[in-house]
Motif scaffolding. Structure first.
Motif, PDB file in Angstrom:
ATOM      1  N   GLY A 207      10.824  -7.761   3.397  1.00  0.00           N
ATOM      2  CA  GLY A 207       9.575  -8.201   3.991  1.00  0.00           C
ATOM      3  C   GLY A 207       8.935  -9.424   3.367  1.00  0.00           C
ATOM      4  O   GLY A 207       7.761  -9.714   3.630  1.00  0.00           O
ATOM      5  N   HIS A 208       9.693 -10.190   2.583  1.00  0.00           N
ATOM      6  CA  HIS A 208       9.101 -11.343   1.905  1.00  0.00           C
ATOM      7  C   HIS A 208       8.614 -12.406   2.892  1.00  0.00           C
ATOM      8  O   HIS A 208       7.543 -12.996   2.701  1.00  0.00           O
ATOM      9  N   VAL A 230      15.647   0.780   3.613  1.00  0.00           N
ATOM     10  CA  VAL A 230      15.023  -0.433   3.096  1.00  0.00           C
ATOM     11  C   VAL A 230      13.504  -0.396   3.267  1.00  0.00           C
ATOM     12  O   VAL A 230      12.774  -1.118   2.586  1.00  0.00           O
ATOM     13  N   VAL A 231      13.025   0.453   4.154  1.00  0.00           N
ATOM     14  CA  VAL A 231      11.599   0.479   4.488  1.00  0.00           C
ATOM     15  C   VAL A 231      10.702   0.664   3.270  1.00  0.00           C
ATOM     16  O   VAL A 231       9.701  -0.060   3.117  1.00  0.00           O
ATOM     17  N   PRO A 232      10.985   1.603   2.343  1.00  0.00           N
ATOM     18  CA  PRO A 232      10.099   1.746   1.179  1.00  0.00           C
ATOM     19  C   PRO A 232       9.979   0.472   0.347  1.00  0.00           C
ATOM     20  O   PRO A 232       8.900   0.163  -0.168  1.00  0.00           O
ATOM     21  N   ALA A 234      10.288  -2.618   1.498  1.00  0.00           N
ATOM     22  CA  ALA A 234       9.464  -3.546   2.272  1.00  0.00           C
ATOM     23  C   ALA A 234       7.989  -3.163   2.179  1.00  0.00           C
ATOM     24  O   ALA A 234       7.113  -4.036   2.046  1.00  0.00           O
ATOM     25  N   GLN A 235       7.709  -1.874   2.231  1.00  0.00           N
ATOM     26  CA  GLN A 235       6.314  -1.431   2.138  1.00  0.00           C
ATOM     27  C   GLN A 235       5.704  -1.827   0.802  1.00  0.00           C
ATOM     28  O   GLN A 235       4.531  -2.204   0.736  1.00  0.00           O
ATOM     29  N   GLU A 236       6.505  -1.768  -0.254  1.00  0.00           N
ATOM     30  CA  GLU A 236       6.009  -2.159  -1.572  1.00  0.00           C
ATOM     31  C   GLU A 236       5.689  -3.653  -1.615  1.00  0.00           C
ATOM     32  O   GLU A 236       4.651  -4.071  -2.140  1.00  0.00           O
ATOM     33  N   VAL A 237       6.580  -4.481  -1.061  1.00  0.00           N
ATOM     34  CA  VAL A 237       6.347  -5.929  -1.040  1.00  0.00           C
ATOM     35  C   VAL A 237       5.106  -6.258  -0.218  1.00  0.00           C
ATOM     36  O   VAL A 237       4.258  -7.058  -0.630  1.00  0.00           O
TER      37      VAL A 237
END
Length: 362
Positions: A207-208, A230-232, A234-237
């Motif tokens: 998600g950058h 990969v979702v977790p 991306a959520q962190e980013v």
């Protein structure tokens, strides 16, 4: 969302020096035989960069020059061997020997620091993964058969391997995040997102790109769409970027479908991972949900058809060795878009090897 329509424009590739190893490692003009000799050994630069990244040498010299003795003690390495490695890297500008056996930082070494935004340390460590290097030792198999050497060497596909080794998959995602951050500025400079209301990043990874775009454009909402695992990440980013209120991270399989509702879709550094059939299916899935005035941006390398240098021509060997994908020229991309019900409006080259392909419904 619309952007002023433009006729398809011919691409121009600026004249530039080769952007891959293969020049002189010892300086000066050399005969073809000597150049070939040095090209054959140029892989040592990559191997030493991987070692430097693993040892964190760029971090060690970031605050000032350090003696080899100090560096060896800090990294638990052999002083004499470390000196030989540092001397070789300094000869190509990665470090600088400020006085005998004392090394300092350079602009190149700074890119390998772990504490800077856009650090390439994870990318170097990813390139050095033993499973990856073993596959490249078998690249001759790919050239002979047209099939991935990775599968031949490891008995499973690239994606199956990472599913079985999640810790390596995390490193891979961090490395790809590095590349995403590096090309984001090129994308921002090449396309105006001011009129976009809702963006969907297909295969958006960590998600950058979406994080940067939603920080830049305050009225923009977005979806980061990638595999559920990969979702977790991306959520962190997205959370760290402070844009969670406008970004949704959604899991799924873009070979089956993509989220509806976007007026602009992005496929960034993803299409080249797939063979023509799958790449067309990904494009077709976007076309099925793309509104009549919507836009698809594909961010990828589009090498020229002549023999001028382009990084994408070597990235294509990565695709040949590891996956079933392909770095495609404009002539190779056009029929894929056509078969998916799309039309390439324009290809905008950037100062990097990456291009921005602007497409719409046919």
């Amino acid at each position: 969302m619309t952007e002023t329509a433009r006729p398809v424009q011919p691409r121009s590739t600026p004249s530039k020096a080769p952007d891959m190893p293969g020049g002189s490692l010892s300086g000066g003009d050399k005969s073809p035989a000597v150049r070939m000799y040095e090209m054959l050994y140029s892989s040592m630069v990559s191997q030493l960069l991987i070692v430097a990244a693993d040892l964190g040498l760029a971090d060690q010299v970031s605050l000032g020059p350090r003696s080899v003795a100090d560096l060896a003690a800090a990294t638990d390495t052999h002083p004499g061997a470390l000196y030989r490695a540092m001397r070789a890297l300094a000869s190509v500008g990665v470090f600088t020997e400020v006085e005998p056996r004392v090394f300092g930082a350079t602009a190149l070494s700074e890119t390998l620091r772990s504490d800077i935004d856009g650090s390439m340390r994870d990318l170097a460590r990813y390139v050095g993964l033993p499973a990856r290097q073993q596959a490249f030792a078998g690249v001759g198999h790919s050239v002979r058969t047209g099939t991935p050497a990775f599968d031949h060497v490891h008995g499973m596909s690239w994606w199956e391997y990472f599913a079985a080794h999640p810790e390596l998959g995390t490193l891979f995602n961090r490395a790809m995040g590095t590349m995403s951050r590096r090309i984001n500025s090129e994308v921002l400079a090449s396309y105006d997102f001011a009129d976009v209301d809702h963006l969907v990043d297909v295969g958006g990874g960590q998600g950058h790109l979406v994080a940067l775009l939603t920080q830049r454009y305050r009225n923009l909402s977005a979806v980061v769409f990638d595999l559920p695992r990969v979702v977790p990440e991306a959520q962190e980013v997205v959370s760290r970027a402070g844009v969670s209120d406008r970004v949704r991270c959604e899991g799924g399989d873009f070979l089956e479908s993509v989220p509806a509702g976007g007026d602009l879709y992005i496929i960034s550094w993803t299409l080249h991972d797939w063979n023509d059939e799958d790449a067309t299916q990904i494009l077709r899935n976007v076309a099925q949900v793309l509104p009549r005035n919507g836009v698809l941006l594909v961010i990828d390398e589009v090498p020229p058809t002549d023999d001028s240098p382009h990084f994408g021509k070597f990235e294509d060997i990565v695709m040949l060795t590891l996956l079933n994908g392909h770095i495609r020229t404009e002539d190779e991309l056009t029929p894929l878009f056509h078969d998916a019900g799309l039309r390439i409006r324009e290809i905008r080259d950037t100062p990097s090897p990456t291009s921005v392909i602007i497409a719409e419904l046919a």
